[in-house]
Design an enzyme around this catalytic site. Structure first.
Site, short mmCIF file in Angstrom:
data_model
loop_
_atom_site.label_atom_id
_atom_site.label_comp_id
_atom_site.label_asym_id
_atom_site.label_seq_id
_atom_site.Cartn_x
_atom_site.Cartn_y
_atom_site.Cartn_z
N LEU A 149 53.68 -45.38 36.67
CA LEU A 149 53.92 -44.73 35.37
C LEU A 149 54.83 -43.53 35.60
O LEU A 149 54.44 -42.37 35.53
CB LEU A 149 52.60 -44.30 34.73
CG LEU A 149 51.74 -45.43 34.22
CD1 LEU A 149 50.47 -44.89 33.58
CD2 LEU A 149 52.49 -46.29 33.22
N HIS A 150 56.09 -43.84 35.92
CA HIS A 150 57.09 -42.83 36.20
C HIS A 150 58.37 -43.20 35.46
O HIS A 150 58.66 -44.37 35.26
CB HIS A 150 57.34 -42.78 37.72
CG HIS A 150 58.25 -41.68 38.13
ND1 HIS A 150 57.87 -40.36 38.10
CD2 HIS A 150 59.54 -41.69 38.56
CE1 HIS A 150 58.89 -39.61 38.50
NE2 HIS A 150 59.91 -40.40 38.78
N ALA A 151 59.11 -42.21 35.05
CA ALA A 151 60.42 -42.38 34.41
C ALA A 151 60.38 -43.34 33.21
O ALA A 151 59.69 -43.07 32.24
CB ALA A 151 61.46 -42.80 35.43
#
Length: 88
Positions: free
Chosen positions: A14-16
């Protein structure tokens, strides 16, 4: 309060981009949606920054919850996104 456990499917976690997609969908729900890593404190899922501070990586289990009218549908919608590889 409905909640659902789901495994993060995006290769970057759950990044960018995946975080932005999930946050946008969570913010559009009629109730506040929260997300937590197993054993961690829940954060508001409608915030990209909150999602990124979870440090939820590929394969990590997260718990999605919400409360109020429409909570079950909101949890299902966000759980479906988290369980999808949003980088594909």
């Amino acid at each position: 309060m409905p909640e659902k456990r789901v495994t993060v499917a995006s290769k970057v976690g759950l990044h960018a981009r995946p975080a932005a997609t999930v946050a946008k969908a969570a913010a559009a729900q009629p109730v506040a949606v929260h997300i937590a890593k197993a054993g961690g404190d829940p954060v508001a899922a409608g915030s990209v920054l909150n999602l990124m501070t979870l440090a939820a990586g590929y394969g990590d289990e997260v718990i999605i919850s919400a409360e109020g009218e429409g909570a079950e549908a909101a949890v299902d919608a966000i759980a479906e996104l988290v369980a999808t590889d949003l980088d594909a």
